[in-house]
Scaffold this active site. Structure first.
Site, mmCIF file in Angstrom:
data_model
loop_
_atom_site.group_PDB
_atom_site.id
_atom_site.type_symbol
_atom_site.label_atom_id
_atom_site.label_comp_id
_atom_site.label_asym_id
_atom_site.label_seq_id
_atom_site.Cartn_x
_atom_site.Cartn_y
_atom_site.Cartn_z
ATOM 1 N N ASN A 1 -2.856 4.287 9.119
ATOM 2 C CA ASN A 1 -3.064 4.945 7.833
ATOM 3 C C ASN A 1 -2.686 6.413 7.852
ATOM 4 O OD1 ASN A 1 -4.263 2.750 6.265
ATOM 5 N ND2 ASN A 1 -5.869 2.856 7.811
ATOM 6 N N GLY B 1 0.830 -1.212 0.000
ATOM 7 C CA GLY B 1 0.000 0.000 0.000
ATOM 8 C C GLY B 1 0.861 1.258 0.000
ATOM 9 N N ASN C 1 38.772 14.159 43.940
ATOM 10 C CA ASN C 1 37.767 15.211 44.057
ATOM 11 C C ASN C 1 38.065 16.256 42.993
ATOM 12 O OD1 ASN C 1 36.233 17.521 44.874
ATOM 13 N ND2 ASN C 1 35.978 16.500 46.848
ATOM 14 N N ARG D 1 -1.973 8.795 2.940
ATOM 15 C CA ARG D 1 -2.487 9.621 4.029
ATOM 16 C C ARG D 1 -1.448 9.913 5.118
ATOM 17 N NH1 ARG D 1 -7.588 6.778 6.056
ATOM 18 N NH2 ARG D 1 -6.870 5.028 4.802
ATOM 19 N N ASP E 1 1.390 -2.864 8.085
ATOM 20 C CA ASP E 1 0.938 -1.649 8.769
ATOM 21 C C ASP E 1 0.015 -1.969 9.944
ATOM 22 O OD1 ASP E 1 -1.210 -2.536 7.294
ATOM 23 O OD2 ASP E 1 -1.581 -0.650 6.242
#
Ligand code: UD1
Ligand code: CA
Length: 460
Positions: A229, A15, A379, A19, A106
């Site tokens: 999507n 696909g 230190n 979108r 997806d």
């Protein structure tokens, strides 16, 4: 009854994902830092798939590159003529005696647990469909059953009559069936329907005709069957996935102040009595031993933290190893290869890179320590800088045990500060120092009598 056939997993990923409004192919968008399709592939591997076939179309090259670390069979679907056509492309490479499990690139949150149930539902050579009941089934194919409850067919939204539209059981699209049966049915598909597509779902009608038993399995959670999507759905599934991980970790004993403000993009391994405050991001491989406490707004990436160490608010730790009973931050940054032994203290606005800090040393305020080997019991005064870079090369600083470095010191590497040495505050140390001595370099202090502060001139 268990199903022992070799498993061929087919993942549809052809696909376009228009979108998403992105240059990146849809299945490469990430959830928890991993591409959508990778979630599906790791499930397939966990299920023991003999082979995985990815049906790709748009952006295939990019997808192949992103998944180059996996052993996958790439199947190109030149034109997207429907799910039946997509599956057909993969079938020639699948032996007849395999079980085919169909997944979607997806639909990332599907779990191995649910898929095991789906596979088990093929027992006795049945066709197994993953279905779900939805309050709003709009858009999905509906599962049509007869009065005895037997599945009759799947009807797509666009082909459904009014009565069928009222059915709340939907087709998730995921199914499992023996390859020889699937091949036979897919060859019979046509595209005489509302969308002019080869619907894979039409195989259900063929199964009924051929007297094949059709079983259905259900997911544990609805998010497992949800697809991505658009960017909203991507974000929603990210939260669902994060919540799932957070719940698992809490079940394992993690104290999490707010599971909604906690993200793991990788793997977190915890000991007992680990506490994590809000807005913490875990990336890569992170290990927190017994009793580790992590404050708010902390980023931990590929780090291992020893028992009873406390990391205060707003720290960023990356590619580092921290010992037990250390105290880090707030506002500390450990860059790659900052390795701290036990009982080390790193305070606010301290950056450490590619350095080993031995037991009990303290770097409490506003310091940069890079390319350094530091002994134990050191230190380091506020504002101390290891000047490790001459503009071309990096140089080492070696600091012995029990060294005291006064505030505002610059150690110009390469340089060695021997055991027990004391460096006077404000010094610029360019040469190695002797053990047990006081070393300092300071411009002599002067006071100018009668000096007057400049005054602001009147504007004319
Ligand atoms: C499909 C199902 C429907 C189900 C729904 C679940 C069919 C005919 N319908 O419908 O019953 O409820 O999924 O979401 O199967 N794809 C390809 N190549 C193609 C077409 C699709 O790879 O030629 C892939 C898409 O990338 C997508 C998936 O298959 O990941 C589903 O395709 P989509 O067109 O969205 O199917 P739906 O119409 O939603
Ligand atoms: Ca769809």
């Amino acid at each position: 009854m268990s199903v022992d056939l070799p498993l061929s997993v087919v993942v549809l990923a052809a696909g376009q994902g228009t979108r998403m409004k992105s240059a990146l192919p849809k299945v490469l968008h990430c959830i928890a830092g991993r591409p959508l399709v990778e979630h599906v592939i790791t499930d397939a591997l966990e299920l023991g798939a003999a082979d995985i076939h990815i049906v790709f179309g748009h952006g295939g090259g990019q997808v192949q590159q992103a998944l180059s670390g996996y052993d996958l069979n790439w199947v190109e679907q030149m034109e997207q003529l429907g799910t039946g056509h997509a599956v057909e492309q993969a079938l020639p490479a699948i032996p007849d005696d395999h079980l085919v499990l169909l997944l979607y690139g997806d639909v990332p949150l599907i779990t191995v647990h649910t898929l095991q149930r789906l596979v088990a539902a093929t027992a006795g050579n049945a066709l197994a469909l993953l279905t779900a009941k939805l309050a709003d089934p709009t858009g999905y194919g509906r599962i049509v059953r007869d009065t005895a409850g037997k599945v009759q067919c799947i009807v797509e939204q666009k082909d459904a009559n009014k009565e069928q539209l009222g059915i709340d059981e939907i087709n998730t699209g995921m199914l499992a069936v023996k390859a020889d049966m699937l091949k036979k049915w897919v060859a019979r598909l046509d595209n005489n329907n509302a969308q002019g597509e080869y619907y894979l779902t039409d195989i259900v009608g063929f199964a009924v005709t051929d007297d094949v038993v059709i079983n259905t399995a259900k997911p544990d959670e609805i998010c497992e069957i949800e697809g991505v999507n658009n960017k909203r759905q991507l974000a929603e599934l990210e939260r669902a996935f994060q919540l799932r991980q957070a719940r698992q970790l809490m079940d394992d004993g993690l104290t999490l102040r707010d599971p909604a403000r906690f993200d793991v993009r990788g793997e977190l391994i915890i000991g007992r009595d680990v506490e994590i405050d809000i807005n913490v991001l875990i990336e890569g491989q992170v290990e927190l031993a017994d009793g580790v406490r992590v404050g708010p707004n902390v980023v931990l990436k590929n780090v291992s933290i020893g028992a009873d160490t406390q990391i205060h608010a707003n720290c960023i730790l990356e590619e580092s190893v921290v010992g037990t009973q250390c105290d880090i931050g707030p506002f500390a940054r450990l860059r790659p290869q900052a390795n701290l032994a036990d009982k080390v203290k790193v305070g606010n606005f301290v950056e450490i890179k590619k350095s080993n800090i031995a037991r009990g040393s303290k770097i409490n305020h506003l310091s940069y320590v890079g390319d350094t080997t530091m002994g134990s019991g050191v230190n380091v005064g506020a504002g101390t800088i290891t000047c490790n870079y001459d503009g071309a090369n990096k140089h080492q600083t070696v600091i012995g045990d029990n060294v005291f470095i006064g505030s505002g010191t610059q150690l110009i590497a390469p340089v060695v500060v021997a055991d027990g040495a004391t460096i006077g505050a404000g010094s610029t140390i360019t040469r190695d120092t002797l053990a047990g001595t006081l070393t300092l370099s300071r411009v002599e202090q002067v006071s100018v009598k009668g000096w007057k502060r400049p005054r602001k001139t009147e504007e004319t």
